[in-house]
Design an enzyme around this catalytic site. Structure first.
Site, mmCIF file in Angstrom:
data_model
loop_
_atom_site.group_PDB
_atom_site.id
_atom_site.type_symbol
_atom_site.label_atom_id
_atom_site.label_comp_id
_atom_site.label_asym_id
_atom_site.label_seq_id
_atom_site.Cartn_x
_atom_site.Cartn_y
_atom_site.Cartn_z
ATOM 1 N N HIS A 68 0.696 -1.059 -0.020
ATOM 2 C CA HIS A 68 -0.118 0.111 0.022
ATOM 3 C C HIS A 68 0.742 1.234 -0.090
ATOM 4 C CE1 HIS A 68 -3.342 -2.859 1.537
ATOM 5 N NE2 HIS A 68 -3.700 -2.340 0.117
ATOM 6 N N ASP A 92 -10.524 -3.106 0.720
ATOM 7 C CA ASP A 92 -10.519 -3.177 2.038
ATOM 8 C C ASP A 92 -9.667 -1.984 2.735
ATOM 9 O OD1 ASP A 92 -7.195 -2.878 1.108
ATOM 10 O OD2 ASP A 92 -7.831 -4.529 -0.138
ATOM 11 N N GLU A 111 -15.330 0.396 -5.160
ATOM 12 C CA GLU A 111 -15.059 -0.807 -5.042
ATOM 13 C C GLU A 111 -16.351 -1.363 -5.740
ATOM 14 O OE1 GLU A 111 -12.740 -3.473 -3.846
ATOM 15 O OE2 GLU A 111 -14.476 -4.731 -4.514
ATOM 16 N N GLY A 143 -15.941 -0.099 -11.490
ATOM 17 C CA GLY A 143 -14.861 1.109 -11.703
ATOM 18 C C GLY A 143 -14.689 1.755 -13.163
ATOM 19 N N ASP A 160 -6.180 -0.268 -7.545
ATOM 20 C CA ASP A 160 -5.887 -1.235 -6.771
ATOM 21 C C ASP A 160 -6.558 -2.661 -6.919
ATOM 22 O OD1 ASP A 160 -4.663 -2.649 -4.545
ATOM 23 O OD2 ASP A 160 -5.940 -1.621 -3.031
ATOM 24 N N SER A 161 -6.252 -3.228 -7.859
ATOM 25 C CA SER A 161 -7.335 -4.518 -8.233
ATOM 26 C C SER A 161 -6.512 -5.783 -8.047
ATOM 27 C CB SER A 161 -7.435 -4.352 -10.138
ATOM 28 O OG SER A 161 -6.196 -4.753 -10.405
ATOM 29 N N THR A 162 -7.498 -6.735 -8.144
ATOM 30 C CA THR A 162 -6.904 -8.203 -8.221
ATOM 31 C C THR A 162 -6.234 -8.329 -9.569
ATOM 32 O OG1 THR A 162 -9.244 -8.971 -9.183
ATOM 33 C CG2 THR A 162 -8.937 -8.665 -6.653
ATOM 34 N N PRO A 167 -13.140 -10.116 -11.884
ATOM 35 C CA PRO A 167 -13.999 -8.920 -12.042
ATOM 36 C C PRO A 167 -12.903 -7.803 -12.493
ATOM 37 C CG PRO A 167 -13.861 -9.722 -9.736
ATOM 38 C CD PRO A 167 -13.202 -10.767 -10.528
HETATM 39 N N1 AG3 Z 1 -4.432 -6.238 -5.191
HETATM 40 C C1 AG3 Z 1 -3.188 -6.890 -5.601
HETATM 41 C C2 AG3 Z 1 -3.200 -8.466 -5.367
HETATM 42 C C3 AG3 Z 1 -2.544 -9.225 -6.222
HETATM 43 C C4 AG3 Z 1 -2.231 -10.405 -5.636
HETATM 44 N N2 AG3 Z 1 -2.122 -11.612 -6.597
HETATM 45 C C5 AG3 Z 1 -1.995 -12.907 -6.180
HETATM 46 N N3 AG3 Z 1 -1.883 -13.206 -4.960
HETATM 47 N N4 AG3 Z 1 -2.092 -13.683 -6.975
HETATM 48 C C6 AG3 Z 1 -4.089 -5.998 -3.599
HETATM 49 C C7 AG3 Z 1 -5.444 -5.437 -2.983
HETATM 50 C C8 AG3 Z 1 -5.100 -4.817 -1.653
HETATM 51 N N5 AG3 Z 1 -5.605 -3.964 -1.465
#
Ligand code: AG3
Length: 277
Positions: A68, A92, A111, A143, A160-162, A167
């Site tokens: 972060h 989060d 989000e 988003g 700040d994505s996955t 998604p």
């Molecule tokens: N977002 C990025 C996480 C990527 C992790 N990837 C994985 N473990 N394969 C984090 C969100 C935190 N605010």
């Protein structure tokens, strides 16, 4: 010993077909299949509380500060005076918690999954405490739609994505970066998390190329995140203004220093080659 600990239960995230990172679990605090993804919160023996989305580790209590701080402060300090911040994802609250360390007027978190926010507020106070700050505004929604429809403008936009599966897929597409311009003030700085350069250097390189098509000054930087695949993570910062030297850090941090900020832009040869290829 608590019964869960004695039961010897482990959570594993596979990083490729032959490698996984495994955490000993002392409590399964939350589990839900939301409208968007599967959400799990574990208490781990070594890393404290851990948020997992669709089986992928998003943050742990012990090392979230590295991710972060690096996602947020590097772009914020490359802007002369960021007042209005937009965070896409980040339900989060971890990115918002860092953003409010600056002299900002507002931090808007968009989000898609309300269940992530609810679970974070209940189990992850070390990041979700950001929502107690009156400058932090939460908008539940998509988003991409938000940037298509918003009439607001921002100085810093953080994605700040996955991972780009599920998604977040749309957030890694070229069109998205083009559309972002609608919500940018002059001189705005954008930053995204761009995946593991070790396991998915192609994703990092593709995001870099796409951002270069839309922005004048685009820079990749890295950070070590112990609980993410390969431990090495990439971020990309972009602006239409020529970003100069960063302003010095004037608030409290646990990872980033002025030297760390400078050093983060040094890239290993294999990544430079992926960027050329
Ligand atoms: N977002 C990025 C996480 C990527 C992790 N990837 C994985 N473990 N394969 C984090 C969100 C935190 N605010």
């Amino acid at each position: 010993m608590n019964p869960m600990e004695e039961a010897n239960i482990w959570f594993a995230e596979a990083h490729d077909e032959g490698v996984a990172l495994t955490f000993k679990i002392t409590n399964h605090l939350f589990s839900k299949k939301s409208a968007h993804q599967r959400i799990d919160i574990f208490e781990t023996l070594s890393y404290g509380k851990m948020l997992v989305l669709d089986g992928r580790v998003q943050l742990t209590e012990k090392d979230e500060f590295i991710y972060h701080e690096m996602l947020v402060h590097i772009p914020m300090l490359h802007h002369p005076a960021p007042r209005r911040v937009l965070i896409i994802g980040g339900g989060d609250g971890g990115a918002a918690k860092e953003a409010v360390k600056h002299d900002v007027e507002s931090v808007t978190v968009v989000e898609i999954d309300e269940d992530v926010v609810r679970a974070a507020k209940e189990y992850l106070p070390f990041t979700a405490s950001a929502y107690d700050d009156p400058r932090v505004h939460l908008h539940i929604g998509d988003g991409v739609q938000f940037i298509e429809q918003s009439d607001e403008k921002y100085d810093v936009v953080l994605v700040d994505s996955t991972d780009p599966i599920g998604p977040a897929e749309m957030l890694f597409a070229g069109e998205f970066y083009g559309k972002l311009k609608r919500v940018l003030n002059p001189g705005a700085v954008v930053a995204i998390q761009a995946g593991s350069p070790w396991y998915s250097g192609d994703v990092t390189a593709k995001s870099y190329r796409l951002l270069r098509e839309s922005f004048r000054d685009v820079r990749i930087y890295l950070a070590p995140i112990p609980t993410y695949p390969a431990g090495m993570w990439s971020f990309i910062m972009a602006s239409d203004a020529e970003m100069g030297e960063p302003r010095p850090i004037t608030f409290s941090t646990r990872y980033i220093t002025d030297d760390v900020m400078r050093g983060a832009f040094a890239l290993p040869r294999f990544l430079l080659e992926a960027l050329e290829g």
